[in-house]
Scaffold this active site. Structure first.
Site, PDB file in Angstrom:
ATOM      1  N   THR A 138      36.571  57.941   7.857  1.00 33.39           N
ATOM      2  CA  THR A 138      36.658  56.855   6.891  1.00 33.39           C
ATOM      3  C   THR A 138      37.176  57.346   5.554  1.00 33.39           C
ATOM      4  OG1 THR A 138      35.292  55.308   5.596  1.00 33.39           O
ATOM      5  CG2 THR A 138      34.226  57.301   6.360  1.00 33.39           C
ATOM      6  N   ASP A 139      37.752  56.433   4.767  1.00 27.00           N
ATOM      7  CA  ASP A 139      38.174  56.808   3.412  1.00 27.00           C
ATOM      8  C   ASP A 139      36.984  56.976   2.467  1.00 27.00           C
ATOM      9  OD1 ASP A 139      37.443  54.131   3.149  1.00 27.00           O
ATOM     10  OD2 ASP A 139      39.312  53.510   2.178  1.00 27.00           O
ATOM     11  N   GLU A 140      35.794  56.553   2.896  1.00 25.93           N
ATOM     12  CA  GLU A 140      34.627  56.655   2.023  1.00 25.93           C
ATOM     13  C   GLU A 140      34.208  58.098   1.760  1.00 25.93           C
ATOM     14  OE1 GLU A 140      31.447  53.824   2.429  1.00 25.93           O
ATOM     15  OE2 GLU A 140      32.658  52.549   3.720  1.00 25.93           O
ATOM     16  N   TYR A 164      25.792  57.435   4.430  1.00 22.57           N
ATOM     17  CA  TYR A 164      26.802  57.213   5.468  1.00 22.57           C
ATOM     18  C   TYR A 164      28.030  58.074   5.229  1.00 22.57           C
ATOM     19  CZ  TYR A 164      31.011  55.151   7.452  1.00 22.57           C
ATOM     20  OH  TYR A 164      32.235  54.981   8.066  1.00 22.57           O
ATOM     21  N   LYS A 168      29.624  61.308   7.375  1.00 26.04           N
ATOM     22  CA  LYS A 168      30.980  61.337   7.924  1.00 26.04           C
ATOM     23  C   LYS A 168      31.774  62.507   7.359  1.00 26.04           C
ATOM     24  CE  LYS A 168      32.867  58.987  10.370  1.00 26.04           C
ATOM     25  NZ  LYS A 168      33.020  59.073  11.857  1.00 26.04           N
TER      26      LYS A 168
END
Length: 359
Positions: A138-140, A164, A168
């Protein structure tokens, strides 16, 4: 040439889109490994589950024995690792599941893949040379952007904000370490926010659609000015299959939709589409937008995400087919036409469906 794809988390939102893309638009065989937690829904795969090239295995990626058995049984050519806990709010309420699935699960899967790959190198060097482990992230993991013109690039330093995104980020680091230390042939992708058909109803876009249809408040965190880059899930699935097939070993590819919108703009767009597509409103509702309700912001809420997807476009020729407007219209229309699917998710009856054998 037909290959065998092992897809983890293939009953989830993005995973099921990948499975449908592979079965409906390629000659490949798909082995879907999913634990079927709350986010895994076999009904999202109804279009393909009778295809002879598709097989489902109920298994937990944290179970090393089961993973080794599945690798040995199916002899995959490509692994696409999507199994993950992915909801930020849930990670704030209960981080432990995110540590277990996203970090420990990725480690266990990497070790199963490493053992299998080592065997391939000894028994079939040609197949070993073509093997790929594709980790979907994810870009998060990059944190958030503050400048209006800044974009996440593949070289952007990691600065995760939530349990989260931290989990990741950890899994991304493990994958790259297994490539560098053990020579496992890996590729990594980091994507922006997905939306589209079969989206789990607790997420912003489906929640807004379904709450509006029920005449319930449309919650918007803070002032609603948080910016996200929105990517239609079927565009993402195409990109993932292309990276898994053509991506360069050891490389990372950012995947974005080129659609930056404030959360409030997203909710307002849905309201406008519903005015057109579902004009018969619930009792007491004059305009859907009147249901918008601002709520206390979530802790550590990132303010802006935006992806620079020029690398995947330049090197692999991928670009999104859907604009935000066309993709959102398709999404709203899909939820209007598939109430059986989302009602079964809302009432929990979908969890009674557990297809296939255990590992």
């Amino acid at each position: 040439m037909s290959k065998t794809f092992l897809v983890t988390g293939g009953a989830g939102f993005i995973g099921s889109a990948v499975v449908r893309e592979l079965i409906e638009h390629t000659p490949h065989r798909v082995i879907n490994v999913d634990k079927l937690t709350y986010a895994g829904n076999p009904e999202s795969l109804a279009r393909v589950d009778s295809d002879e090239r598709y097989e489902f295995r109920l298994a937990d990626i944290c179970d090393g024995v089961a993973m080794a058995r599945i690798f040995n049984e199916y002899q995959p050519d490509v692994v696409m690792h999507l199994a993950a806990e992915s909801h930020v709010d849930r990670s704030i309420d209960g981080p432990a599941d995110f540590i277990e699935t996203n970090i420990v699960g990725t480690y266990v899967l990497l070790e199963a893949a490493r053992g299998y790959f080592k065997g391939l190198q000894e028994s079939d060097p040609a197949r070993a040379a073509a093997f790929r482990f594709h980790h979907i992230s994810t870009d998060e993991v990059y944190g958030d952007l503050h400048g209006v013109d800044d974009l996440f690039m593949e070289t952007t330093p990691y600065a995760p904000s939530s349990p989260y995104s931290a989990s990741k980020a950890s899994s991304d680091h493990l994958v790259r370490a297994w490539h560098r230390t053990f020579g496992l042939p890996t590729v990594v992708t980091n994507c922006s926010n997905n939306y589209g058909p079969f989206h789990f109803p607790e997420k912003l876009i489906p929640l807004t659609i379904l709450n509006a249809l029920a005449g319930q408040p449309l919650p918007v965190y803070g002032d609603g000015k948080q910016i996200r880059d929105w990517l239609f899930v079927e565009d993402h699935a195409r990109a993932l299959v292309q990276v898994a097939s053509e991506g360069v070993i050891g490389e990372t590819y950012n995947i974005g939709g080129h659609n930056e919108k404030q959360n409030l703009q997203v909710v307002e767009t849905i309201c406008e589409l519903l005015e057109e597509l579902a004009p018969n409103k619930p009792d007491g509702v004059v305009r859907y937008r009147d249901l918008i309700t601002f709520v206390v912001d979530r802790p550590g809420h990132d303010q802006r995400y935006a992806i620079d997807a020029s690398k995947i476009q330049r090197e692999l020729g991928w670009s999104p087919r859907e604009t935000f407007e066309s993709g959102m219209r398709k999404t709203v229309q899909w939820f209007l036409e598939n109430d059986t699917w989302w009602r079964r998710v809302q009432n929990g009856s979908y969890q009674g469906e557990r297809l296939g054998a255990t590992a």
